[in-house]
Design an enzyme around this catalytic site. Structure first.
Site, short mmCIF file in Angstrom:
data_model
loop_
_atom_site.label_atom_id
_atom_site.label_comp_id
_atom_site.label_asym_id
_atom_site.label_seq_id
_atom_site.Cartn_x
_atom_site.Cartn_y
_atom_site.Cartn_z
CG ASP A 64 -1.93 1.17 1.12
OD1 ASP A 64 -2.01 1.78 0.39
OD2 ASP A 64 -2.65 1.20 2.30
CG ASP A 88 -3.28 4.04 -3.34
OD1 ASP A 88 -2.48 3.36 -2.39
OD2 ASP A 88 -4.55 4.06 -2.84
#
Ligand SMILES: *[C@@H]1O[C@H](CO)[C@@H](O)[C@H](O)[C@H]1NC(C)=O
Ligand SMILES: *[C@@H]1O[C@H](CO)[C@@H](O)[C@H](O)[C@H]1NC(C)=O
Ligand SMILES: *[C@@H]1O[C@H](CO)[C@@H](O)[C@H](O)[C@H]1NC(C)=O
Length: 497
Positions: free
Chosen positions: A115, A349
């Site tokens: 992440d 992301d």
């Protein structure tokens, strides 16, 4: 610290009438694709809900979380790069890419999601770990971390600098100055003890996780080099999380690269059609990856002076989005964060599945897409409703190919990411497991407020979140020393063989 929990917003379908408004404009650069060969197949029917609609909702929920902020602090990294560390990276049907790290002495292997949109690493922890409404993929069969079984495990004390990552100094006014880290589950080391860093609660768009910060030895592979005293969340309770933990690769002191003193990392995200297939993997590399090759580079921006969560994100120096080779007119906030306020800008992301465009960006991009398709294909309202994605174009009867406009992202310095068609269209049926009937733009937005109140929704978060679906089969490098993002298209499955 609890934050308001933004909920995914149901998206009413655009009227198919839109289609009639565009009378066959010419395509600048049509891309022809053999339909059934390249488009990712549907994941196996797992839930009642359409799995793609679940991913779309999860992407949207995550977008609202990233945009609303989830409050952590930033610190600085120490630098000392050694030889690169490699880990196999697997796509999962719940929407993320995971790799295995090992914690403790002896090492306990644990899968974690990669992440780049957050910076605290946490793992499901102890046999008491509770995960409510956690995925499909038998949560019980996933490994949890047992700090008691690790001789190197310590509960972080309230006087430790890493406790300030999750709590402000004023929250720690009760902290005993002399407090030292303690061994888990010894008499003087409980969650309520004064010497212990108080529990964390991280709230995501559609769920949360809570636990105690511990420090232990981290290895990126079971026999890899050891990094002692790595601070990691030992989560005791989660709601609506993937069955694994999460590795924070965003900016800031808690992140994996910062704690390891690594100033460069890269990944190659395998095509989603290999979801849950343990036989193939992409790759995560910490440190300089050997094959520099022909990468394009674009500057990475920091959101200086913004509220803390926004300082975790990697902002892109986007200069434009082109559909069918033509630049789409977009508001300035699409390209750079408004200084100080944290609003606007584009981030990359790895933890978001489908890219998010806020309404001020999505509307012109979707309109340009519909315009470039020019009425050659019907809109499929049924699939749009089932998936929460739009526009969706019905597959013409018997056709083997479709002509679809190119989508590309342009960056400061001239770098251009011309996305392969399978990175922004996906084929789907109206219900899970049914044969594909339409292809849909794999991008989410929250165009719920009926009026075209463009810009009003702008407030806090990034205007654009470049998600993992759009990064499939790209080698993506985060060069934190030179503050730039490198990318090049590359089949990611080859790196696993
Ligand atoms: C879990 O899911 C059920 C059914 O969707 C829902 O009623 C319940 O509130 C959820 N629990 C939590 C803690 O989110
Ligand atoms: C916890 O107890 C152990 C053994 O009784 C002692 O050695 C240690 O110093 C104590 N730690 C703290 C933080 O009080
Ligand atoms: C669009 O829909 C109409 C009416 O159902 C149908 O006759 C036509 O063939 C469709 N066109 C395409 C390109 O699918």
């Amino acid at each position: 610290m609890p934050m308001p929990m933004p909920m995914p917003v149901p998206v009413p379908p655009l009227p198919c009438l839109l289609l009639l408004l565009f009378v066959a404009p010419l395509l600048a650069t049509p891309t022809t694709i053999p339909l059934y060969r390249h488009l990712p197949p549907l994941p196996p029917a797992a839930a009642q809900h359409h799995p793609l609609s679940r991913l779309a909702q999860a992407s949207l929920a995550r977008a609202s979380r990233l945009r609303a902020g989830h409050g952590h602090h930033q610190g600085q990294a120490s630098a000392s790069a050694s030889s690169p560390v490699r880990a196999a990276l697997y796509p999962h049907s719940y929407g993320g890419y995971a790799f295995s790290l090992s914690l403790g002495t002896p090492p306990q292997p644990l899968p974690v999601l990669l992440d780049t949109g957050s910076h605290l690493t946490w793992v499901p922890c102890t046999s008491n770990y509770q995960c409510q409404n956690c995925s499909l993929a038998a949560a019980g069969s996933f490994p949890v971390f047992h700090p008691k079984s690790s001789s190197s495990s310590l509960v972080v004390s309230c006087s430790s600098p890493s406790c300030l990552w999750i709590h402000s100094r004023s929250h720690l006014s009760d902290c005993a100055r002399s407090s030292a880290p303690c061994r888990p589950s010894t008499a003087n080391c409980s969650a309520t003890a004064k010497n212990v860093c108080p529990p964390y609660l991280v709230v995501y768009g559609s769920g949360s996780t809570a636990g105690l910060l511990v420090s232990d030895t981290l290895r990126m592979s079971p026999r890899g080099a050891a990094r002692r005293n790595f601070a990691v969340g030992c989560s005791l309770a989660s709601v609506h999380q993937p069955p694994s933990g999460l590795a924070g690769f965003g900016r800031g002191a808690p992140s994996v690269p910062a704690q390891l003193g690594v100033t460069k990392f890269s990944y190659c995200l395998l095509s989603r059609r290999f979801d849950d297939d343990a036989a193939v993997s992409g790759e995560l590399v910490l440190g300089a990856s050997s094959a520099a090759g022909k990468m394009q580079y674009a500057p990475l921006l920091k959101n200086a002076g913004a509220r803390p969560p926004y300082s975790v994100y990697y902002y892109l120096s986007l200069t434009g989005i082109a559909v069918g080779g033509k630049s789409v007119a977009l508001p300035a906030r699409a390209f750079a964060p408004v200084s100080g306020g944290g609003g606007g800008g584009a981030i990359i992301d790895s933890g978001t599945t489908f890219s998010y465009l806020d309404p001020t960006v999505f509307k012109p991009v979707a309109a340009a897409m519909v315009g470039a398709v020019g009425g050659r294909y019907n809109r499929s309202k049924a699939v749009e409703e089932a998936l929460g994605l739009r526009p969706c174009f019905a597959l013409p009867q018997g056709a083997k190919t479709m002509d679809l406009p190119e989508l590309s992202l342009r960056f400061t310095g001239g770098a251009e990411m011309r996305l392969p068609i399978e990175n922004y269209f996906l084929a789907a049926g109206p219900a899970s497991g049914e044969a594909p009937e339409a292809i849909c733009l794999a991008v989410v937005s929250d165009v719920s407020s009926a009026s075209g109140g463009a810009g009003v929704s702008g407030g806090g978060g990034p205007a654009i979140i470049l998600g993992s679906f759009q990064q499939q089969n790209y080698q993506v490098e985060y060069d934190l020393e030179k503050n730039r993002l490198g990318f090049r298209p590359q089949p990611c499955s080859s790196s696993s063989s």
